[in-house]
Design an enzyme around this catalytic site. Structure first.
Site, PDB file in Angstrom:
ATOM      1  N   ASP A  15      -3.889   2.685  -5.313  1.00  0.00           N
ATOM      2  CA  ASP A  15      -2.693   2.507  -4.440  1.00  0.00           C
ATOM      3  C   ASP A  15      -1.992   1.013  -3.824  1.00  0.00           C
ATOM      4  O   ASP A  15      -1.582   1.187  -2.739  1.00  0.00           O
ATOM      5  CB  ASP A  15      -2.332   3.738  -3.597  1.00  0.00           C
ATOM      6  CG  ASP A  15      -2.922   3.629  -2.263  1.00  0.00           C
ATOM      7  OD1 ASP A  15      -3.964   2.986  -2.203  1.00  0.00           O
ATOM      8  OD2 ASP A  15      -2.260   4.065  -1.302  1.00  0.00           O
ATOM      9  N   GLU A  16      -3.031   0.066  -4.227  1.00  0.00           N
ATOM     10  CA  GLU A  16      -2.782  -1.105  -3.190  1.00  0.00           C
ATOM     11  C   GLU A  16      -3.011  -2.201  -4.199  1.00  0.00           C
ATOM     12  O   GLU A  16      -3.644  -2.314  -4.999  1.00  0.00           O
ATOM     13  CB  GLU A  16      -3.459  -1.307  -2.006  1.00  0.00           C
ATOM     14  CG  GLU A  16      -5.011  -1.106  -2.366  1.00  0.00           C
ATOM     15  CD  GLU A  16      -5.764  -1.448  -1.159  1.00  0.00           C
ATOM     16  OE1 GLU A  16      -5.496  -2.061  -0.290  1.00  0.00           O
ATOM     17  OE2 GLU A  16      -6.879  -0.782  -1.053  1.00  0.00           O
TER      18      GLU A  16
ATOM     19  N   ASP B 134       0.789  -1.231   0.108  1.00  0.00           N
ATOM     20  CA  ASP B 134      -0.101  -0.019   0.142  1.00  0.00           C
ATOM     21  C   ASP B 134       0.851   1.263   0.131  1.00  0.00           C
ATOM     22  O   ASP B 134       1.663   1.545   0.865  1.00  0.00           O
ATOM     23  CB  ASP B 134      -0.718   0.029   1.184  1.00  0.00           C
ATOM     24  CG  ASP B 134      -2.241   1.072   1.311  1.00  0.00           C
ATOM     25  OD1 ASP B 134      -3.109   0.629   0.945  1.00  0.00           O
ATOM     26  OD2 ASP B 134      -1.569   2.083   1.205  1.00  0.00           O
TER      27      ASP B 134
HETATM   28  P1  TTP Z   1      -5.293   5.594   1.151  1.00  0.00           P
HETATM   29  O1  TTP Z   1      -4.284   4.309   1.017  1.00  0.00           O
HETATM   30  O2  TTP Z   1      -6.212   4.744   2.071  1.00  0.00           O
HETATM   31  O3  TTP Z   1      -4.329   6.393   1.822  1.00  0.00           O
HETATM   32  P2  TTP Z   1      -3.008   7.127   1.404  1.00  0.00           P
HETATM   33  O4  TTP Z   1      -2.364   6.310   0.559  1.00  0.00           O
HETATM   34  O5  TTP Z   1      -3.091   8.501   1.130  1.00  0.00           O
HETATM   35  O6  TTP Z   1      -2.508   6.876   3.088  1.00  0.00           O
HETATM   36  P3  TTP Z   1      -1.632   5.799   3.903  1.00  0.00           P
HETATM   37  O7  TTP Z   1      -0.248   6.069   3.966  1.00  0.00           O
HETATM   38  O8  TTP Z   1      -2.300   6.016   4.919  1.00  0.00           O
HETATM   39  O9  TTP Z   1      -2.128   4.544   2.807  1.00  0.00           O
HETATM   40  O10 TTP Z   1      -5.887   5.901  -0.240  1.00  0.00           O
HETATM   41  C1  TTP Z   1      -4.915   5.962  -1.460  1.00  0.00           C
HETATM   42  C2  TTP Z   1      -5.266   7.458  -2.256  1.00  0.00           C
HETATM   43  O11 TTP Z   1      -6.809   7.411  -2.408  1.00  0.00           O
HETATM   44  C3  TTP Z   1      -5.143   8.687  -1.332  1.00  0.00           C
HETATM   45  O12 TTP Z   1      -3.757   8.880  -1.307  1.00  0.00           O
HETATM   46  C4  TTP Z   1      -5.949   9.682  -1.909  1.00  0.00           C
HETATM   47  C5  TTP Z   1      -7.136   8.455  -2.272  1.00  0.00           C
HETATM   48  N1  TTP Z   1      -8.380   8.750  -1.470  1.00  0.00           N
HETATM   49  C6  TTP Z   1      -9.255   9.631  -1.602  1.00  0.00           C
HETATM   50  O13 TTP Z   1      -9.412  10.269  -2.688  1.00  0.00           O
HETATM   51  N2  TTP Z   1     -10.305  10.038  -0.935  1.00  0.00           N
HETATM   52  C7  TTP Z   1     -10.357   9.121   0.508  1.00  0.00           C
HETATM   53  O14 TTP Z   1     -11.217   9.477   1.189  1.00  0.00           O
HETATM   54  C8  TTP Z   1      -9.332   8.445   0.802  1.00  0.00           C
HETATM   55  C9  TTP Z   1      -9.189   7.641   2.056  1.00  0.00           C
HETATM   56  C10 TTP Z   1      -8.387   8.156  -0.121  1.00  0.00           C
HETATM   57 MG    MG Z   2      -2.025   4.275   0.769  1.00  0.00          MG
END
Ligand code: TTP
Ligand code: MG
Length: 374
Positions: free
Chosen positions: A118-119, A17
């Site tokens: 992103d995962e 992730d």
């Molecule tokens: P996430 O993997 O939930 O968050 P992240 O990668 O920003 O941070 P983390 O290090 O905690 O993993 O989400 C991935 C992307 O999806 C994030 O960068 C932006 C997008 N996103 C949105 O557009 N709206 C949202 O409510 C969330 C949670 C994420």
């Molecule tokens: Mg993330």
């Protein structure tokens, strides 16, 4: 005998992730000058009417208490010096594609499941044997992603997808979390965690469980399935397995992601006057070149060109033109883009954002190109 067989078949699955994904793309790829600064992706709280929420925040910004889903106005109050970027989805998709390409190299038989932008889950049971252990392989993957995409990620390693995903969240950013393969260690790892770490246990289910005094997965482990039944009804068996870290789902590679369109846009730091032809034409050319390169790389033709313009008063227009036949010619793209652009300039408004999209895509080979497979 069956138990022995199951045990000898234990797998290693990784869940990757990306850390603060959109914000990291801005900090490490688009705006290197933002590195080390608190960055929020979302509307600028100082312009417009303060609508909108933070899509994500860099870890520097999280230090101020800012998180995804928070209104930008609140984020601004917590950290007025934070940088607010609108961001561009096409940049994020491009970065995501690059990450998927890197992880695929490490997966047994190319088995990668893209779970979101992103995962990804990767099957690595065999690959691990080429390294001194699963952690060494995970660090190698993390390093390769960093080297090839300039982006940080965290990795969870476990005998199945459900536990690997929970493990990833334990240590971020740039973390690696390993859950040993034996069922006792899996149960021990899960026991202290809140029920809400389970993918699928949302606010409503958490509330329902809390009402019965159940807060952690360990508490579910101490119950029998019969005791959980009246609380969770149809979901009881599922949650019971989750609490014990049981997940037999095989990792099935995601199917081809057929692109419907390719778009790129550019938000100007300062609004550009409609008379500043040089800057506007140069920007149009740059965007067309980048779209042209993507079309080339993916062996795609387009039929429709769309121009997106946002003016200084925040009004936004999109205008399209569709050709009779499809082409991948970059000059044609530039010419059409400029024509539509000039027809829609407004003498009284300067320009905040300029974007181009090509759609009605077809493959030159009449099939999805290899790079579309994930
Ligand atoms: P996430 O993997 O939930 O968050 P992240 O990668 O920003 O941070 P983390 O290090 O905690 O993993 O989400 C991935 C992307 O999806 C994030 O960068 C932006 C997008 N996103 C949105 O557009 N709206 C949202 O409510 C969330 C949670 C994420
Ligand atoms: Mg993330």
């Amino acid at each position: 005998d069956e138990a022995v067989l199951v045990f000898s078949m234990t797998r290693w699955v990784m869940h990757v992730d990306m850390d603060a994904f959109y914000a990291s793309v801005e900090q490490y790829r688009v705006h290197p000058e933002y590195r080390g600064l608190p960055v929020c992706v979302g509307h600028d709280p100082k312009s417009g009417n303060g609508r909108g929420v933070v899509l994500t925040a860099s870890y520097e910004a999280r230090g101020f208490g800012i998180h995804s889903g928070m209104p930008v106005t609140q984020a601004y109050r917590l950290c007025p010096e934070a940088v607010f970027v609108r961001g561009s989805f096409s940049n994020y998709l491009e970065a995501s594609d690059e990450v998927m390409t890197v992880v695929k190299e490490f997966a047994d038989g190319g088995k990668v499941r893209r779970a979101s932008i992103d995962e990804a889950y990767i099957e690595v049971t065999q690959k691990v044997s080429e390294y001194s252990g699963p952690k060494e392989l995970a660090s190698k993957i993390q390093q390769s992603i960093w080297d090839q995409t300039k982006l940080p990620c965290s990795i969870g390693i476990a005998p199945n997808m459900a536990v690997a995903k929970i493990a990833t969240g334990m240590k971020k950013p740039m973390g690696i979390t390993l859950v040993p393969q034996n069922p006792e260690s899996v149960a021990q790892f899960l026991a202290p965690l809140a029920v809400s770490v389970i993918n699928g246990v949302g606010r409503v289910t958490t509330k329902q469980l809390n009402k019965f005094g159940i807060n952690t997965l360990g508490q579910i482990q101490q119950m029998s399935l019969d005791e959980l039944q009246p609380i969770m009804r149809k979901g009881a068996k599922w949650l019971y397995d989750c609490a014990w870290g049981i997940d037999d789902r095989p990792l099935i590679s995601s199917g081809p992601r057929i692109r419907k369109s390719i778009s790129k846009d550019r938000t100007f730091l300062e609004d550009i006057e409609p008379t500043e032809y040089d800057i506007l034409h140069e920007t149009l050319n740059k965007i067309c070149t980048r779209i042209g390169q993507t079309l080339q790389a993916k062996a795609l033709h387009f039929r429709t060109v769309t121009i997106k313009l946002r003016f200084s008063d925040f009004s936004t227009i999109q205008r399209s033109r569709t050709l009779n036949g499809s082409t991948s010619n970059q000059q044609t793209l530039c010419k059409i883009a400029k024509d539509i652009f000039e027809e829609n300039l407004r003498p009284d408004q300067s320009i905040r954002l300029l974007g181009i999209k090509v759609s009605n895509l077809t493959s030159r080979k009449g099939q999805a190109s290899l790079s579309d497979y994930f």
